[in-house]
Design a protein around this motif. Sequence first.
Motif, PDB file in Angstrom:
ATOM      1  N   LEU A 197       0.807  -1.219   0.000  1.00 38.08           N
ATOM      2  CA  LEU A 197       0.000   0.000   0.000  1.00 38.08           C
ATOM      3  C   LEU A 197       0.842   1.272   0.000  1.00 38.08           C
ATOM      4  CD1 LEU A 197      -2.722  -1.212   2.525  1.00 38.08           C
ATOM      5  CD2 LEU A 197      -2.902  -1.083   0.049  1.00 38.08           C
ATOM      6  N   ARG A 198       2.153   1.099   0.014  1.00 37.35           N
ATOM      7  CA  ARG A 198       3.112   2.198  -0.042  1.00 37.35           C
ATOM      8  C   ARG A 198       3.221   2.897   1.319  1.00 37.35           C
ATOM      9  NH1 ARG A 198       3.659  -0.512  -3.837  1.00 37.35           N
ATOM     10  NH2 ARG A 198       3.892   0.090  -6.025  1.00 37.35           N
ATOM     11  N   ALA A 203      -3.634   4.160   4.354  1.00 36.97           N
ATOM     12  CA  ALA A 203      -3.912   2.736   4.543  1.00 36.97           C
ATOM     13  C   ALA A 203      -2.697   2.000   5.088  1.00 36.97           C
ATOM     14  CB  ALA A 203      -4.362   2.115   3.220  1.00 36.97           C
ATOM     15  N   ALA A 204      -1.506   2.308   4.555  1.00 43.38           N
ATOM     16  CA  ALA A 204      -0.281   1.653   5.032  1.00 43.38           C
ATOM     17  C   ALA A 204       0.012   2.036   6.466  1.00 43.38           C
ATOM     18  CB  ALA A 204       0.899   2.033   4.130  1.00 43.38           C
ATOM     19  N   THR A 205      -0.213   3.296   6.816  1.00 48.89           N
ATOM     20  CA  THR A 205       0.000   3.743   8.199  1.00 48.89           C
ATOM     21  C   THR A 205      -0.951   3.033   9.143  1.00 48.89           C
ATOM     22  OG1 THR A 205       0.749   5.915   7.433  1.00 48.89           O
ATOM     23  CG2 THR A 205      -0.004   5.753   9.722  1.00 48.89           C
ATOM     24  N   ARG A 206      -2.188   2.849   8.676  1.00 48.81           N
ATOM     25  CA  ARG A 206      -3.166   2.137   9.509  1.00 48.81           C
ATOM     26  C   ARG A 206      -2.720   0.704   9.760  1.00 48.81           C
ATOM     27  NH1 ARG A 206      -7.158   2.484   6.293  1.00 48.81           N
ATOM     28  NH2 ARG A 206      -7.700   4.591   6.993  1.00 48.81           N
ATOM     29  N   LEU A 207      -2.262   0.032   8.718  1.00 50.76           N
ATOM     30  CA  LEU A 207      -1.778  -1.339   8.879  1.00 50.76           C
ATOM     31  C   LEU A 207      -0.592  -1.406   9.826  1.00 50.76           C
ATOM     32  CD1 LEU A 207      -1.889  -3.131   5.389  1.00 50.76           C
ATOM     33  CD2 LEU A 207      -3.114  -3.748   7.479  1.00 50.76           C
ATOM     34  N   GLU A 208       0.341  -0.476   9.702  1.00 50.97           N
ATOM     35  CA  GLU A 208       1.509  -0.464  10.572  1.00 50.97           C
ATOM     36  C   GLU A 208       1.104  -0.250  12.018  1.00 50.97           C
ATOM     37  OE1 GLU A 208       5.115  -0.977  12.032  1.00 50.97           O
ATOM     38  OE2 GLU A 208       4.548  -1.346   9.951  1.00 50.97           O
ATOM     39  N   ASN A 209       0.135   0.625  12.254  1.00 49.42           N
ATOM     40  CA  ASN A 209      -0.348   0.856  13.622  1.00 49.42           C
ATOM     41  C   ASN A 209      -1.027  -0.381  14.188  1.00 49.42           C
ATOM     42  OD1 ASN A 209       0.596   3.482  13.731  1.00 49.42           O
ATOM     43  ND2 ASN A 209      -1.331   4.382  13.018  1.00 49.42           N
TER      44      ASN A 209
END
Length: 249
Positions: A197-198, A203-209
Motif C-alpha cells: 500500500l506504499r 492505509a499503510a500507516t493504519r496497517l503499521e499501527n
Amino acid sequence: MPGGRLTQQERRQIALGLADNLAYAEIARRLERPTSTITREVTRNGGPAGYRADAAHRATEHRAHRRTRSAPRTPRTPPQPHGRDAGEVRAYEEVFTTVMIGSGMPTMMSRVVAALVLTDSGSLTAAELVQHLQVSPAAVSKAIAFLESQGFVRRERGEGRRERYVVDDDVYYQSMMATARATAQVVATARQGVPVLRPGTPAATRLENIARFLDFVSESTARAAEQARDILHAGPAPAAQTGAGAGEV
C-alpha cells in the motif's frame, strides 16, 4: 414469581434494563432473580444488543410446547464422587456454560469445555460427550476441532482405538499461548501489506499501527502467561533453617 418461569412482564423489564446499560446482576436484583437466570435468558435470546422481550417470550413458549410433544432428552448426570450433589453439579455446569458463551465462545464448544473441565479426570471420550450432552457425534467432532485450534483441548489415545479429549490443568495457559501465536500471524500479515500500500499512505500507516499494537499485545500476553504459570506452578519455598544449628558452618 422468583424461582418459576420468567413472565412476559419480567422480560420487558430485562429489556428496559439492558437499554439502560444495567449489569445483569442489577437487573437480577430488581427482579429478585438469580443473576444466572438473567444471563441465560439474555444469552439464549439474541444477547444484550439483540434481546427483544416479546420475541424471547414467544421463543420460550415454543420451546416449552415442543418439550411437551416429545419425550424429554435430559443430559445424563452420572453418580457424583466426593459427596457432590448431582443436581447442583448440573446447575453449575449450565451456569459455567452460559458464562463461556457470554465470553464469545460458540454454544456447543462452551458445552464441551464445561463438561470436560468439571470432570475430575479432565477427559472424556466422544461417546461419553455425546451421551452427556445429548448431541450428535458430528456436533462433538466439530466442537473438538475448534477447541483444538484454540488450545483448549488435546487428544490422546485411549483404550483400543478410542480417543480421549483432554483439558489440562493449565488449559487457559495453553489457550492464551495459542491466541498469542494467532495474533503474531496477524501482525506478520499486516506488515506484509505496508509495502503493497506504499509506506506513508493512510492505509499503510493504519496497517503499521495495527501491527505495532497487536505485536505489543501478543508479546505481553505470552510473557504474562509464562510468568503466571511459573509463579502458580512453583513449589513452596524451602522453610528457613531455625534452631541452634542455623548459623553454624
